[in-house]
Scaffold this motif. Structure first.
Motif, short mmCIF file in Angstrom:
data_model
loop_
_atom_site.label_atom_id
_atom_site.label_comp_id
_atom_site.label_asym_id
_atom_site.label_seq_id
_atom_site.Cartn_x
_atom_site.Cartn_y
_atom_site.Cartn_z
N ARG A 12 60.35 80.44 46.44
CA ARG A 12 61.41 80.14 47.49
C ARG A 12 62.47 79.18 47.21
NH1 ARG A 12 59.89 78.17 51.66
NH2 ARG A 12 57.73 77.63 51.47
N MET A 13 61.81 77.95 46.51
CA MET A 13 62.40 77.13 46.40
C MET A 13 62.25 76.19 45.14
SD MET A 13 62.20 74.54 49.55
CE MET A 13 60.81 73.48 50.06
N LEU A 14 63.25 75.47 44.47
CA LEU A 14 62.65 74.46 43.28
C LEU A 14 63.14 73.41 43.70
CD1 LEU A 14 62.03 74.47 40.28
CD2 LEU A 14 64.25 74.45 39.73
N ILE A 15 62.16 72.27 43.72
CA ILE A 15 62.54 70.87 43.83
C ILE A 15 62.70 70.22 42.41
CG2 ILE A 15 61.63 68.56 44.81
CD1 ILE A 15 59.78 70.16 46.85
N THR A 16 63.77 69.67 42.08
CA THR A 16 63.91 68.88 40.69
C THR A 16 64.17 67.52 41.04
OG1 THR A 16 65.23 69.23 38.47
CG2 THR A 16 66.43 69.40 40.54
N SER A 17 63.56 66.77 40.15
CA SER A 17 63.64 65.44 40.64
C SER A 17 63.64 64.18 39.54
CB SER A 17 62.26 64.91 41.55
OG SER A 17 61.29 65.04 40.65
N MET A 18 64.08 63.13 39.61
CA MET A 18 64.15 62.07 38.43
C MET A 18 63.50 60.84 39.30
SD MET A 18 66.58 60.01 39.96
CE MET A 18 67.36 58.85 38.73
N VAL A 19 63.13 59.95 38.21
CA VAL A 19 62.59 58.65 38.92
C VAL A 19 63.53 57.76 38.62
CG1 VAL A 19 60.60 57.28 38.97
CG2 VAL A 19 60.16 59.62 38.59
N VAL A 89 56.61 77.08 46.33
CA VAL A 89 57.49 76.04 46.06
C VAL A 89 57.38 75.52 44.58
CG1 VAL A 89 58.15 73.66 46.84
CG2 VAL A 89 57.64 75.63 48.42
N PHE A 90 58.20 75.44 43.69
CA PHE A 90 58.06 74.92 42.40
C PHE A 90 58.70 73.37 42.34
CE2 PHE A 90 56.38 78.84 41.48
CZ PHE A 90 55.66 78.90 40.12
N TRP A 91 58.07 72.89 41.25
CA TRP A 91 58.94 71.59 40.99
C TRP A 91 59.30 71.41 39.15
CZ3 TRP A 91 56.93 68.06 37.29
CH2 TRP A 91 57.62 66.87 37.14
N ALA A 92 60.26 70.72 39.08
CA ALA A 92 60.61 70.62 37.62
C ALA A 92 61.37 69.15 37.64
CB ALA A 92 61.34 71.73 37.20
N PRO A 93 60.68 68.56 36.57
CA PRO A 93 61.41 67.10 35.93
C PRO A 93 62.78 67.29 35.81
CG PRO A 93 59.91 67.71 34.44
CD PRO A 93 59.54 69.07 35.55
N ALA A 94 63.42 66.25 35.59
CA ALA A 94 64.83 66.45 35.46
C ALA A 94 65.42 65.41 34.40
CB ALA A 94 65.82 66.76 36.51
N ASP A 95 66.38 65.86 33.50
CA ASP A 95 67.00 64.96 32.77
C ASP A 95 68.35 64.71 33.17
OD1 ASP A 95 65.18 64.66 30.38
OD2 ASP A 95 65.67 66.77 29.91
N GLN A 96 69.01 63.35 32.97
CA GLN A 96 70.13 62.94 33.36
C GLN A 96 71.16 63.15 32.16
OE1 GLN A 96 70.33 59.66 36.26
NE2 GLN A 96 68.26 59.61 35.45
N LEU A 97 72.17 64.19 32.29
CA LEU A 97 73.14 64.50 31.39
C LEU A 97 74.52 64.36 31.89
CD1 LEU A 97 71.64 68.14 30.12
CD2 LEU A 97 70.84 65.75 29.46
N SER A 98 75.55 64.36 30.91
CA SER A 98 76.89 64.22 30.97
C SER A 98 77.39 65.53 31.49
CB SER A 98 77.68 63.78 29.90
OG SER A 98 77.67 64.52 28.90
#
Length: 433
Positions: A12-19, A89-98
């Motif tokens: 239903r939704m994807l939570i993506t996060s950074m620390v 509900v899924f989660w995925a870690p994220a990278d920070q890109l330009s």
């Protein structure tokens, strides 16, 4: 996970996060219909997130241009995982890109990826395992009550949390992070979960995933959890211990091989600076007291839980391959990606320079005569940050674009939250982690 498989799972939704540099998990969420777009284009994220503080204030640094600019938060779907058995509900870690989809200097997850590549280039196969401690509360945020009254490590506390524990373990299994242990800890309401060893980036992702799962399951049970370094003034605090093991050209940590001694020497030599990364909150120094198994002294020892670095030979039935060293100074207020990257950088530096491992301590360092005691680790967060700032090894590994905003954030915390009483600091941070 392929996008088609993700969507076919009932997402239903994807939570993506950074620390961030405050150690807080910041997230953006997309509905299922937008997952393909998010995976292709990323999600907009201001660079100013590098300057967000524990109290949500935004500080300043010459290396981040305030409100100017934009990055992309790019979910890593290879690491995507469901947060519960219903798989909605899924989660995925994220990278920070330009905007050109290149890694940016402020991305903490990319910093860990670089150090992992450096370790591989040095002939290392590294495994990290995280042990996470947290406190379970009932009641409300305004009037919390610890969920168990002990006894420490007791079966009665286990039974009080039985249904919560059962659901946490089931959810972790579904998420692909099967816990190795789950048990009440020393303090009232305190629990520890031990996660399986994995490659550094995977282990850091697992740590974040496990924390989200535990928070989510607690809410479903009408409970609350806190991963703050101290959750009740006067109670033993929560740690985030890192177990480190490596194989170097076929030689493992078993029997403290020569490569293992170099790796551990690198970590021991950088303990002051590592404290500024692994335990950087305004509560961290209050947790790190002698004779509390929190690693207050800059030393190592065989199975010595009072040493900052504990060498673990492992059970005879697990040898070879079970030996590791445990870095005890960390707590959950640290950014797990920076903590893992800093430990890797220190260890690899020890191997590259063939550093000598100082003699270990075979009992509580505080019981030695004063002149024979090892140095205390930084007694304040300010001193820990100075040690980190001055560490050429850690600064070179993480880069100024991470180090300077990190210091700005943590020094803001020290100057604002740090002047409060212990009870006030506990209240300020209890529901941040």
């Amino acid at each position: 996970m392929p996008i088609d498989d993700l969507l076919d799972s009932g997402l239903r939704m994807l939570i993506t996060s950074m620390v961030d540099n405050a150690g807080l998990t910041r997230a953006k969420t997309v509905p299922a219909a937008r997952v393909r777009t998010a995976a292709r284009d990323g999600i907009g994220l201001s660079p100013v997130f590098a300057l967000m503080c524990t109290d949500d204030a935004i500080t300043t640094s010459p290396l981040v241009n305030g409100p100017v600019g934009d990055n992309r938060l790019m979910p890593d779907l290879d690491a995507a995982a469901p947060l519960g058995p219903d798989r909605t509900v899924f989660w995925a870690p994220a990278d920070q890109l330009s905007q050109d989809h290149e890694p940016v200097g402020i991305c903490q997850r990319s910093a860990l990826r670089r150090q992992e590549a450096r370790a591989v280039a040095a002939g290392l196969e590294v495994k990290l395992g995280f042990e996470l401690e947290f406190t379970v509360f009932s009641g409300s945020r305004e009037e919390p009550a610890v969920a168990t009254l002990g006894p420490a490590y007791g079966v009665l506390a286990t039974l009080e949390l039985e249904t919560f524990a059962d659901d946490v373990l089931a959810a972790l299994e579904v998420a692909g992070v099967p816990a190795e242990q789950f048990h009440p800890e020393y303090a009232q309401g305190q629990v520890e979960v031990a996660l399986p060893p994995a490659s550094p980036l995977q282990a850091a992702d697992q740590s974040q995933l496990a924390r989200l799962v535990i928070h989510r399951v607690a809410r479903q049970h009408g409970l609350m959890v806190s991963f703050a370094p101290i959750t009740v003034a006067g109670f033993v605090g929560n740690g985030a211990h890192i177990h480190f093991s490596a194989t170097v050209d076929g030689e493992s940590f078993d029997g403290l091989s020569e490569p293992a001694r170099h790796l551990m020497a690198g970590i021991v030599r950088e303990l002051d600076g590592l404290t500024g990364v692994l335990a950087p909150s305004v509560l961290s120094a209050d947790r790190r007291k002698p004779s509390s198994w929190a690693g207050a002294y800059a030393c190592w020892g065989v199975e010595n839980r009072e040493a900052a670095v504990r060498y673990v030979p492992g059970s005879v039935t697990g040898r070879p391959g079970s030996a590791n060293c445990e870095i005890k100074i960390g707590d959950p207020s640290g950014n797990v990606y920076l903590s893992a990257a800093a430990v890797l950088a220190a260890a690899v530096n020890g191997l590259e320079h063939e550093l000598t491992l100082w003699p270990g301590y075979d009992r509580d360092p505080s019981t030695y005569p004063e002149r024979e005691q090892p140095p205390r680790l930084p007694l304040t967060v300010e001193d820990a940050l100075v040690a980190f700032e001055r560490s050429a090894v850690l600064r070179s590994a993480l880069g100024d674009e991470i180090v300077e905003p990190f210091l700005a954030v943590r020094r803001h915390d020290a100057a604002t939250l740090g002047v409060l009483s212990l009870e006030e600091r506990v209240r300020a941070l209890r529901w941040r982690y």
